[in-house]
Design an enzyme around this catalytic site. Structure first.
Site, short mmCIF file in Angstrom:
data_model
loop_
_atom_site.label_atom_id
_atom_site.label_comp_id
_atom_site.label_asym_id
_atom_site.label_seq_id
_atom_site.Cartn_x
_atom_site.Cartn_y
_atom_site.Cartn_z
N SER A 138 0.58 -1.37 -0.23
CA SER A 138 0.18 0.01 -0.05
C SER A 138 1.10 1.04 0.09
O SER A 138 1.61 1.41 0.98
CB SER A 138 -0.66 0.32 1.33
OG SER A 138 -1.52 1.27 1.55
N MET A 161 -8.68 8.51 -0.95
CA MET A 161 -9.29 9.21 0.04
C MET A 161 -9.88 10.49 -0.06
O MET A 161 -8.86 11.30 -0.60
CB MET A 161 -8.53 8.76 1.89
CG MET A 161 -8.11 7.71 1.81
SD MET A 161 -7.18 7.98 3.67
CE MET A 161 -6.12 5.97 3.40
N MET A 197 -11.67 -5.04 6.01
CA MET A 197 -10.73 -4.11 6.56
C MET A 197 -10.65 -4.57 8.31
O MET A 197 -11.49 -5.03 8.35
CB MET A 197 -11.86 -2.71 6.42
CG MET A 197 -11.66 -2.08 4.67
SD MET A 197 -10.02 -1.72 4.20
CE MET A 197 -9.24 -0.94 5.53
N ASP A 228 -4.01 3.85 -2.19
CA ASP A 228 -5.74 4.13 -0.78
C ASP A 228 -6.07 5.65 -1.57
O ASP A 228 -5.70 6.51 -1.66
CB ASP A 228 -5.26 3.95 -0.27
CG ASP A 228 -5.18 2.73 0.69
OD1 ASP A 228 -5.97 2.17 0.77
OD2 ASP A 228 -3.91 2.38 1.21
N MET A 284 -11.87 5.06 -1.04
CA MET A 284 -12.63 5.67 -0.32
C MET A 284 -13.26 6.87 -0.19
O MET A 284 -12.94 7.80 0.62
CB MET A 284 -11.65 5.80 1.35
CG MET A 284 -11.25 3.76 1.70
SD MET A 284 -9.63 3.90 3.14
CE MET A 284 -8.55 3.81 1.71
N HIS A 326 -1.57 -0.91 -3.78
CA HIS A 326 -2.61 -1.07 -3.73
C HIS A 326 -2.54 0.57 -3.65
O HIS A 326 -1.20 1.24 -3.10
CB HIS A 326 -2.85 -1.45 -2.57
CG HIS A 326 -4.13 -0.95 -1.83
ND1 HIS A 326 -5.45 -2.08 -1.83
CD2 HIS A 326 -4.77 -0.58 -0.56
CE1 HIS A 326 -6.25 -1.75 -1.58
NE2 HIS A 326 -5.86 -0.72 -0.34
N HIS A 365 -8.37 1.33 -4.71
CA HIS A 365 -9.32 1.09 -3.13
C HIS A 365 -9.78 2.86 -3.12
O HIS A 365 -9.29 3.93 -2.52
CB HIS A 365 -8.26 0.98 -2.34
CG HIS A 365 -9.11 0.45 -0.40
ND1 HIS A 365 -8.63 -0.04 0.67
CD2 HIS A 365 -10.16 1.03 -0.14
CE1 HIS A 365 -9.61 0.25 1.37
NE2 HIS A 365 -11.08 0.65 0.89
N ASP A 379 -7.17 -5.33 4.10
CA ASP A 379 -6.43 -4.24 4.57
C ASP A 379 -6.55 -3.63 5.66
O ASP A 379 -7.29 -3.39 6.18
CB ASP A 379 -7.13 -3.43 3.30
CG ASP A 379 -6.53 -2.22 3.10
OD1 ASP A 379 -5.46 -2.13 3.84
OD2 ASP A 379 -7.20 -1.50 2.41
#
Ligand code: DX5
Ligand code: ZN
Length: 226
Positions: free
Chosen positions: A8, A37, A138, A35, A69, A33, A67, A176
């Site tokens: 990540s 946000m 998660m 992330d 979010m 990965h 991913h 994760d």
């Protein structure tokens, strides 16, 4: 199924992102990965399609596991697909029309995944499991790297393994949050196949060595699975 490591990049040093990502891949990571946000769905703001596009340029053949979010993911899915995302996962908790959102990801040529927060039970996915390429469990509350593993995630992984078997499906199971040398054994024995790890890979020491050791620990734990 083979165990894979998904470093990540959230815990990488962003001033040398390419070099850090390469070191993690050289150490055995098979996907990156990413992330994403938005400061609304989670209390942090990270990266978007621009950084994803740069990663795609730097690593043309590597799976980019995005991913999301974020709230209203439908609005941004086309931009991530355009930027070169390979897999796109969305949170069950963020999608009022989850079925439609998964179709949208697929229609943009990406592999659709769905993510469960620690408080959300597996049964919330009953009606969409046949549509997804991967389910991401998660094992921390999303928003930050370097948090402590929540053991309750393990029974969700086990449930997913069982449900997949019963329904004859083939989605992959990803986990994760808090994946590290001291937790990875029980994680893979529960049945997780794709291990996202940020802090354990990029946190301190040599990135390549960290990745190698984590994968080694994961693979040897599967050997002693009974
Ligand atoms: C958390 C992110 C994770 C995070 C995991 O919201 O989704 O991908 O980077 O970090 P570690 O491995 O440090 O727990
Ligand atoms: Zn993540």
């Amino acid at each position: 199924m083979a165990i894979e490591l998904a470093p990540s990049i959230l815990s990488a040093n962003f001033s040398r992102l390419g070099a850090d990502a390469k070191a993690a891949l050289d150490g055995g990571g098979t996907l990156l990965h990413v992330d994403v946000m938005d400061g609304h769905f989670v209390p942090n703001i990270t990266i978007g399609p621009l950084v994803t596009a740069s990663l795609r340029k730097a690593f043309p053949g590597v799976i980019l596991d995005c991913h999301l979010m974020i709230e209203n993911p439908d609005v941004y899915i086309p931009a991530f697909a355009e930027a070169g995302a390979s897999w796109i996962s969305v949170h069950q908790e963020a999608c009022v029309h989850l079925h439609r959102t998964l179709q949208l990801i697929e229609s943009h040529g990406c592999k659709p995944g769905v993510v469960l927060n620690p408080a959300t039970p597996v049964m919330m996915l009953d009606e969409v499991l046949d549509m997804v390429h991967h389910v991401l469990v998660m094992s921390v509350n999303p928003g930050f790297g370097g948090q402590k593993f929540i053991p309750g995630a393990l029974h969700k992984v086990k449930t997913l393994v069982e449900v997949r078997e019963v329904l004859g499906l083939a989605f992959r199971i990803e986990i994760d949050g808090g994946v590290a040398l001291d937790t990875v054994g029980e994680i893979v024995r529960a049945g997780a196949e794709i291990l996202v790890a940020g802090n354990a890979v990029f946190g301190k020491g040599d990135i390549g060595d960290n990745a190698r050791k984590l994968l080694e620990a994961a693979r040897s734990a599967t050997l002693i699975r009974t």
